[in-house]
Every structure is written in C-alpha cells, then in structure tokens.
Design a protein around this motif. Sequence first.
Motif, short mmCIF file in Angstrom:
data_model
loop_
_atom_site.label_atom_id
_atom_site.label_comp_id
_atom_site.label_asym_id
_atom_site.label_seq_id
_atom_site.Cartn_x
_atom_site.Cartn_y
_atom_site.Cartn_z
N GLY A 375 0.82 -1.08 0.09
CA GLY A 375 0.02 0.05 0.07
C GLY A 375 0.77 1.38 -0.03
N VAL A 376 0.07 2.30 0.25
CA VAL A 376 0.99 3.60 0.33
C VAL A 376 1.94 3.71 1.40
N GLY A 377 1.53 3.13 2.47
CA GLY A 377 2.60 3.10 3.54
C GLY A 377 3.87 2.54 3.21
N ALA A 378 3.76 1.22 2.49
CA ALA A 378 5.04 0.55 2.03
C ALA A 378 5.80 1.47 1.18
N VAL A 379 5.20 2.21 0.20
CA VAL A 379 5.95 3.07 -0.75
C VAL A 379 6.65 3.99 0.00
N VAL A 380 5.87 4.77 0.84
CA VAL A 380 6.57 5.76 1.56
C VAL A 380 7.76 5.26 2.57
N ALA A 381 7.46 4.10 3.19
CA ALA A 381 8.28 3.51 3.98
C ALA A 381 9.53 2.97 3.28
N GLY A 382 9.48 2.67 1.79
CA GLY A 382 10.56 2.25 1.15
C GLY A 382 11.50 3.52 0.63
#
Length: 456
Positions: A375-382
């Motif tokens: 999700g978006v959180g995974a993209v931002v975290a990466g």
Amino acid sequence: MRSGLVGQGLRAWAELLRVSALFTVPGDALAGAASAGVRPNRGTALAVGASLCLYEAGMALNDWADRDEDARERPHRPIPSGRITPNAALTAAGALTATGLFLASRAGRPTLALSTALAATVWAYDLRLKHTAAGPVAMGAARALDVLMGATATLSTSRRTGAAPAGSATGRSRTPSVLVPRDAPAPSEPRGVPALLSSWAGGPTEPSASRRAAPPTRTRLAELLPSAWAGGSAPAAGQGRTPTPLETLASKLAASAPRPVVEAAASAARFPVPSAGPDLWAHVPRARTTVARAGGPAEPLASRRAGPPGLPAWPARAGVPGGALLAAGLLGAHTLAVTTVSRREVYGGSVGAPVAALAVTGVLAGVVGRPRDPGVGAVVAGGLAAVYAGTAGRAFLHAALNPSPQLTQRAVGGGIRAMIPFQAALAARGGAPGIGLAVMGLVPLARKLAKRVSVT
C-alpha cells in the motif's frame, strides 16, 4: 552591549544543550505511536515534551561530567571556556530531568515508569557507563525506552479518554479514539463481549450503579464463562444490576484467552463449551484495525500484520504492541551503532566501528523499507528508508575509508541526522505515512540549525 552579552549567553547554552539535535527527538514518540497502531493525541505530546527535557538533561549532564576531559580535548566547549559554570550545567540537568518526569506523569503511571527508567539510564550513562563497554548499549536502551514511552503514553491516553461518555458534563462533545476491530458492531450499540472489550480497551462505559450485589460464588462463575463465550451479557441477579467485578473478569478472560485455555477452564468448572457460535477472535483486532469515534462510524486507521490463523495481530491490552517493541529495538540498534563510532571521534583511527555501523545501517534499512503490508505506507516507508540509508551510509563509508578525526566526527553527525528519516520510515511502516512525512519536515529545520550549532 547588554544585548550582545545576552546573545553570547544564549549561544553558549545552545552549544551546551546541542539544540540542533533536538529535532531527532519528537520522531521517537510519533514512531512509537504509529507502530502501536494509534493516532497521536495529548499523551503523545506529553511524551514528546518529556523526551525533549530528558534529552537536554543528558546533554547538560554530559558536559558537566566531561568538563575535565573537555578542558584537554575540547577547550572551546561552554564549560571549559568559562561561558557556563559547572554548577549551572548540573542545575539545568536536574531541573530538566524533573520537568521531564512531571510531563510524563501527566500521561499516566506506565509512562512515568518508563520515563524514570529512561532518566536513570541517561544519568547512569553520563556519570558511569560512558567510557565502558556498556556505554553504547546504554544509549541504545535509552532510545528504545523513548520510543516505548511515546507508544505507552499514546495508548494510555487513548484508553483513558475513550472511557468518557460521548458528551461531557460541561456540554462539550468528546470524540475519543480507541482501537476496535473492523468487523466489530457499531460503537453506538455495544452488546455482550464487544461491549466489555470496548470498556476494557478504554471505550464508552455506563455509569456504575449505586448498589452492587454480593459477589458470585464458584458455582456462579461456572454460569458466567459460557455466557461470555457465547457472546451474551453476564447474567444479572436483579433488574438494572451492573456486573460484579468477578462477572466482568470472567467475561474478559473468555474474550481474550485462546480457546484451548477456555476449554480447559470450562472442563475444570464442569460445564460444556459450545462448539458453535460466533468467532470469539472476531472481537479482537486482527489484520486491520479501525478508529471508532463515539457517536460516529468507524474509520480505517492502518494496515496491520496478521498473526497466525485464528490469533490476533497484537495481544489485547498486553502493555505495548509488538510493532512498537520492534520500532524501539530498531532505533536502539541504530543508536548503539552511532554511539560506538562516536567513541573514537576525537582521535579517529578506528575502521571497524564505521564498517560495523555501515552494515547495521544496511540491515535496518532493509527491514524498515520492506513492510509486509502493501500500500501507500509501504511505498513511503521504502522511500524514507532509502533516505535514511543514504544519509547514514554515506557518512559511515567515508569514515571507514579514511578514519580521521574529522571524518569520524562527520560520521557521528550523519548518524544523528539520519535518525529523523529512520523515525519517519518507522512511522510509515506502522501504517501512518502522513506522520512519517510530517517527521521528515523536521529535516530542513535541523539542517539549518546545525549550521550554527554542531550536533556533536
């Protein structure tokens, strides 16, 4: 003339307290709250304030304890140069510690207990452990405790405010946020075990009755567990009677314990456990959680890592959720690596410490940058993990290639500055990418202030 003296005094205190490093502190509490799966609230703000005070107390105490050593190696520091007296630095350390503990106490006893442990760790490091092998471990533990303090303060405040009715006595509407499962019934009509779980987790409760019946006997307890297991309310002995403490305890045990445990208890009490009925674990947060606002619909909060089939993601009211514990451990590991490098920043010459810190940075970036939930959180975290790896890794690599005092000191500064994107990545990994991006907003401020006051 007088304004010039005041300005010099303020600059001396800014150097003593290393105010440019202050921006690495708020992210601890925010990352802890996000990793715990709750929205920041008043408790988070109190935890941030307590963390700032204890962090600055450690800075003042550090220079007081190292005043003789700084007189030989860093004569430009505020205390050796005579701009600040040792007594003033020690008094500031004590006052900041007391203020931090007071702010933590306003968030509840668990937060006060963690802040006391944090303060003890800071003072033990500065006065005794700094020049021993346990020094880096103590600093890592202090950072981990800071994260846990933020998570605990946020959770405690969420439960405490959620226990209030939707409308306060003053007539102001209150909308407390508490974690409830996505498939739980609407907060406006709680029934059976969900109602008890809502109360246990800090949800709305009804005022206690003026009279209480006598406690149930052991035979009476045998009637309570199957009722709670089936999802119904505990039997009442009279019209309008509220459940007694033992009735409530029985319902909570049936609602939170694994089925084999309840089956064993049922066998001991000599009554059958229903083989059919609603899934008891449906009332415990699982792969996804929502924020229930009193008088309103449930709102999605964040994606959560699901546990084994039939088990909740986090234990109900088991103190601090596992996500916050993981975040605390990761931040503690980064702090340990930076502190190990800092032990040779005056003389340089150490290749092993920067190389080890570089390896730790790669591992931490890999863990934080690859959350299990897409999700978006995974993209931002990466993306944030990549920023963290670049900020810390570049500085550690330069120190490993040329372990001079100047590059080693830069490596320490880079490791400290990398704390902000690391905290932001942890918040995004916890399902709060907005909080992560907000934490990243501190980077320009920290960079601007670091040009005037060194972080080391």
